[in-house]
Design a protein around this motif. Structure first.
Motif, PDB file in Angstrom:
ATOM      1  N   ASP A   1       0.808  -1.072   0.171  1.00 57.44           N
ATOM      2  CA  ASP A   1       0.127  -0.079  -0.140  1.00 57.44           C
ATOM      3  C   ASP A   1       0.892   1.377  -0.093  1.00 57.44           C
ATOM      4  OD1 ASP A   1      -2.821   0.850   0.311  1.00 57.44           O
ATOM      5  OD2 ASP A   1      -1.999   1.973   1.845  1.00 57.44           O
TER       6      ASP A   1
ATOM      7  N   GLN B   1      -4.538  14.636  -8.908  1.00 62.13           N
ATOM      8  CA  GLN B   1      -4.233  15.052  -7.531  1.00 62.13           C
ATOM      9  C   GLN B   1      -3.551  13.745  -7.015  1.00 62.13           C
ATOM     10  OE1 GLN B   1      -6.203  14.642  -4.080  1.00 62.13           O
ATOM     11  NE2 GLN B   1      -5.533  16.436  -2.987  1.00 62.13           N
ATOM     12  N   GLY B   2      -2.156  13.820  -6.969  1.00 57.71           N
ATOM     13  CA  GLY B   2      -1.048  12.748  -6.621  1.00 57.71           C
ATOM     14  C   GLY B   2      -0.710  11.758  -7.847  1.00 57.71           C
TER      15      GLY B   2
ATOM     16  N   GLY C   1       1.707   9.741  -7.979  1.00 57.26           N
ATOM     17  CA  GLY C   1       2.482   8.648  -7.393  1.00 57.26           C
ATOM     18  C   GLY C   1       1.972   7.458  -8.390  1.00 57.26           C
TER      19      GLY C   1
ATOM     20  N   GLY D   1      -1.897   7.308  -9.767  1.00 54.63           N
ATOM     21  CA  GLY D   1      -2.097   8.879 -10.471  1.00 54.63           C
ATOM     22  C   GLY D   1      -1.341   9.014 -11.739  1.00 54.63           C
TER      23      GLY D   1
ATOM     24  N   ASN E   1      -1.784  22.372  -3.958  1.00 49.19           N
ATOM     25  CA  ASN E   1      -2.681  21.417  -3.979  1.00 49.19           C
ATOM     26  C   ASN E   1      -4.083  21.595  -3.930  1.00 49.19           C
ATOM     27  OD1 ASN E   1      -0.258  19.636  -4.112  1.00 49.19           O
ATOM     28  ND2 ASN E   1      -0.142  19.849  -1.984  1.00 49.19           N
TER      29      ASN E   1
ATOM     30  N   ALA F   1      -5.785  11.046  -6.319  1.00 49.58           N
ATOM     31  CA  ALA F   1      -5.064   9.693  -6.174  1.00 49.58           C
ATOM     32  C   ALA F   1      -3.860   9.921  -5.221  1.00 49.58           C
ATOM     33  CB  ALA F   1      -4.480   9.353  -7.703  1.00 49.58           C
ATOM     34  N   ALA F   2      -4.037  10.710  -4.059  1.00 50.11           N
ATOM     35  CA  ALA F   2      -3.338  10.827  -3.189  1.00 50.11           C
ATOM     36  C   ALA F   2      -3.615  10.320  -1.768  1.00 50.11           C
ATOM     37  CB  ALA F   2      -2.969  12.587  -3.008  1.00 50.11           C
TER      38      ALA F   2
HETATM   39  P1  NAD Z   1       2.185   6.927  -3.978  1.00 45.78           P
HETATM   40  O1  NAD Z   1       2.886   7.048  -2.459  1.00 45.78           O
HETATM   41  O2  NAD Z   1       2.931   6.182  -5.062  1.00 45.78           O
HETATM   42  O3  NAD Z   1       1.643   8.144  -4.539  1.00 45.78           O
HETATM   43  C1  NAD Z   1       0.915   9.019  -3.799  1.00 45.78           C
HETATM   44  C2  NAD Z   1       1.159  10.607  -4.433  1.00 45.78           C
HETATM   45  O4  NAD Z   1       0.316  11.476  -3.615  1.00 45.78           O
HETATM   46  C3  NAD Z   1       2.531  10.950  -4.185  1.00 45.78           C
HETATM   47  O5  NAD Z   1       2.984  11.435  -5.419  1.00 45.78           O
HETATM   48  C4  NAD Z   1       2.585  12.076  -3.164  1.00 45.78           C
HETATM   49  O6  NAD Z   1       3.481  13.104  -3.552  1.00 45.78           O
HETATM   50  C5  NAD Z   1       1.229  12.687  -3.627  1.00 45.78           C
HETATM   51  N1  NAD Z   1       0.512  13.493  -2.563  1.00 45.78           N
HETATM   52  C6  NAD Z   1       0.644  13.312  -1.142  1.00 45.78           C
HETATM   53  N2  NAD Z   1       0.002  14.293  -0.379  1.00 45.78           N
HETATM   54  C7  NAD Z   1      -0.392  15.145  -1.415  1.00 45.78           C
HETATM   55  C8  NAD Z   1      -1.254  16.316  -1.462  1.00 45.78           C
HETATM   56  N3  NAD Z   1      -1.515  16.904  -0.293  1.00 45.78           N
HETATM   57  N4  NAD Z   1      -1.587  16.824  -2.866  1.00 45.78           N
HETATM   58  C9  NAD Z   1      -1.142  16.240  -3.635  1.00 45.78           C
HETATM   59  N5  NAD Z   1      -0.566  15.275  -3.898  1.00 45.78           N
HETATM   60  C10 NAD Z   1      -0.148  14.486  -2.687  1.00 45.78           C
HETATM   61  O7  NAD Z   1       0.740   5.900  -3.604  1.00 45.78           O
HETATM   62  P2  NAD Z   1      -0.139   5.119  -4.474  1.00 45.78           P
HETATM   63  O8  NAD Z   1       0.135   3.653  -4.528  1.00 45.78           O
HETATM   64  O9  NAD Z   1      -0.190   5.839  -5.916  1.00 45.78           O
HETATM   65  O10 NAD Z   1      -1.525   5.470  -3.791  1.00 45.78           O
HETATM   66  C11 NAD Z   1      -2.150   6.556  -3.808  1.00 45.78           C
HETATM   67  C12 NAD Z   1      -3.515   6.261  -3.455  1.00 45.78           C
HETATM   68  O11 NAD Z   1      -4.263   5.284  -4.214  1.00 45.78           O
HETATM   69  C13 NAD Z   1      -3.762   5.916  -1.746  1.00 45.78           C
HETATM   70  O12 NAD Z   1      -4.841   6.521  -1.239  1.00 45.78           O
HETATM   71  C14 NAD Z   1      -3.822   4.437  -2.019  1.00 45.78           C
HETATM   72  O13 NAD Z   1      -4.474   3.865  -0.895  1.00 45.78           O
HETATM   73  C15 NAD Z   1      -4.810   4.387  -3.020  1.00 45.78           C
HETATM   74  N6  NAD Z   1      -4.617   3.084  -3.730  1.00 45.78           N
HETATM   75  C16 NAD Z   1      -3.358   2.602  -4.392  1.00 45.78           C
HETATM   76  C17 NAD Z   1      -3.303   1.215  -4.961  1.00 45.78           C
HETATM   77  C18 NAD Z   1      -2.099   0.724  -5.704  1.00 45.78           C
HETATM   78  O14 NAD Z   1      -2.254  -0.463  -6.215  1.00 45.78           O
HETATM   79  N7  NAD Z   1      -0.926   1.629  -5.702  1.00 45.78           N
HETATM   80  C19 NAD Z   1      -4.476   0.503  -4.932  1.00 45.78           C
HETATM   81  C20 NAD Z   1      -5.606   0.745  -4.309  1.00 45.78           C
HETATM   82  C21 NAD Z   1      -5.711   2.135  -3.702  1.00 45.78           C
END
Ligand code: NAD
Length: 430
Positions: free
Chosen positions: A146, A217-218, A220, A223, A293, A307-308
């Motif tokens: 996660d 948004q986000g 990562g 996103g 943001n 997506a953050a």
């Molecule tokens: P990640 O850590 O790769 O990415 C998160 C991104 O959000 C980063 O780029 C970070 O800089 C950015 N961020 C943090 N705070 C922020 C803000 N205030 N404004 C804008 N951007 C901000 O995480 P991820 O794996 O991409 O997960 C993101 C979301 O998706 C989480 O809620 C996670 O639970 C959910 N999710 C992810 C997956 C997965 O397979 N990766 C699956 C289900 C749900």
């Protein structure tokens, strides 16, 4: 409605609203209203300086009526027991929405992993695994990555489990590296699943991707992949952000280019800024501006993709949200209060329990491959993911239409209905 302050209260508000719609008995409500098991541990590991560090580590097993518990492990300073409980409950809903044979769980270590060296991260991950080893397993509870946990961390955990238990356990954990039992397609599965849903929504609503302006948004894992899929399909990405701020362009951004610079500089502003010093001439030339943001959520766009982190759209900013469609790629980005306002405004919200379920769906494929010894091609993964996501979308849409309710209400109705049905046939609730 009084303001719901914890992530668990917010998640339960969505779940409990379906209890009334489905007319559940008191016993059923009580059972589904709390986790089946909550593990609270103190994770101890050695820092590089030889001193011992202690951090809280949790595993919440919410419900396993439909199959083994399933859910990721998060490393984050905000990963307290309330957050982990909320995410575990939402996992139980999510696996039921896409109808895969799992329950719901979540793990978390309350720590800032960015302050740890690679060696410290490994020692902490192995120590956490040893504490939960008796409570997990391919038929019991299947963890995954996660926020801030990676395929490498899953590999350390599987290795630790195999060592302490003296077993071969390819289906213990998902999101592993390809060289150690991972599945093709897992890295992009969350975004790919969300993309299939948007594609289907566009078909139904007669929207052309070429006319869609999208803000993400986000930037990562989830996103950035989503922005790339949508850009490739012809949509215009007008704004993206990460924890260090965002950029906006009315003429559209190139997410692949942003991805490249973010990898190099750590920020979506990387092609324009070095730290706080930005090249204003280049920004002007590219018709791009820096945004905060908060600005991103209020940008003039057709589709908004949070997506953050959770609780990004609340009663404070929801009135300024201009998007007509919101796809929740993050978990819990819209508060229940904001959700009610969006509903009144006629905004189409694709809820997280479906929108980001592509990740757990391909995790399920990885578990199936781990148990059978089979190895699926990328095409097979893609085909099966699409089939499951579209079936779940169709189920949700039919329920929403039949009952005159929102997509979120319909998704929760379907999931809670499926979980309660399993609890009834197992004789758990009389
Ligand atoms: P990640 O850590 O790769 O990415 C998160 C991104 O959000 C980063 O780029 C970070 O800089 C950015 N961020 C943090 N705070 C922020 C803000 N205030 N404004 C804008 N951007 C901000 O995480 P991820 O794996 O991409 O997960 C993101 C979301 O998706 C989480 O809620 C996670 O639970 C959910 N999710 C992810 C997956 C997965 O397979 N990766 C699956 C289900 C749900």
């Amino acid at each position: 409605m009084p303001t719901l302050t914890t992530p668990y209260e917010r998640a339960m508000a969505f779940i409990r609203s379906s209890f009334d719609r489905l007319k559940l008995s008191e016993k059923e409500r009580d059972f589904l209203g709390m986790p089946q098991k909550t593990l609270k541990h103190t994770v101890r590991f050695k820092r590089d300086n030889g001193k011992e560090m202690e951090v809280p580590g949790y595993r919440v097993q919410y419900n396993n009526a439909r199959g083994p518990y399933k859910g990721g492990i998060r490393y984050h300073p905000a990963a307290d027991i309330e957050e982990v409980k909320a995410l575990a409950a939402l996992m139980a809903i999510k696996t039921a929405v896409v109808n895969i044979p799992f329950g719901g769980a979540k793990g978390g270590i309350q720590v800032n992993p960015k302050e740890l060296s690679k060696g410290e991260l490994e020692r902490m991950s192995r120590a956490y695994l040893r504490l939960i080893a008796d409570d997990i397993g391919a038929d019991i509870d299947v963890p995954a990555p996660d926020v801030n946990t990676t395929p490498q961390i899953m590999a350390w955990m599987r290795d630790e489990y195999e060592k302490v238990k003296g077993v071969y356990a390819p289906a213990l954990i998902t999101g592993k590296p390809l060289s150690y039992g991972g599945s093709l397609g897992r890295d992009r599965a969350t975004a790919r699943g969300g993309f299939f849903i948007l594609e289907q929504l566009a078909r139904i609503e007669a929207l052309d991707f070429k006319d869609l302006r999208v803000a993400v948004q986000g930037f990562g894992n989830a996103g950035s992949e989503m922005a790339i899929f949508l850009h490739d399909a012809g949509a215009q990405i007008v704004a993206v952000s990460d924890s260090r701020g965002g950029i906006h362009s009315k003429v559209g951004l190139d997410p692949l280019r942003i991805h490249k610079y973010k990898a190099k500089t750590g920020s979506v502003r990387g092609q324009y800024c070095e730290g706080s010093v930005c090249d204003l001439e280049r920004l002007k030339l590219d018709e791009t501006e820096l945004i905060s943001n908060e600005d991103l959520l209020e940008i003039d766009c057709d589709v908004l993709i949070p997506a953050a982190l959770d609780n990004a759209i609340t009663e404070k900013n929801v009135k300024n949200v201009k998007a007509k469609v919101i796809l929740e790629l993050a978990n819990g980005p819209i508060s229940p209060e904001a959700d009610a306002i969006l509903q009144k405004k006629g905004v189409i919200v694709i809820p997280d329990v479906l929108a980001n379920a592509g990740g757990v769906t391909v995790s399920y494929f990885e578990w199936v491959q781990g148990r059978s010894g089979d190895y699926w091609t990328a095409e097979h993964v893609e085909r099966e993911l699409k089939r499951i996501m579209l079936q779940a979308f169709d189920d949700m849409r039919s329920e929403a239409k039949r009952k005159g309710i929102t997509y979120r209400e319909a998704a929760f109705n379907i999931a809670v209905g499926r979980i309660v049905e399993a609890m009834r046939v197992r004789g758990w609730v009389g």
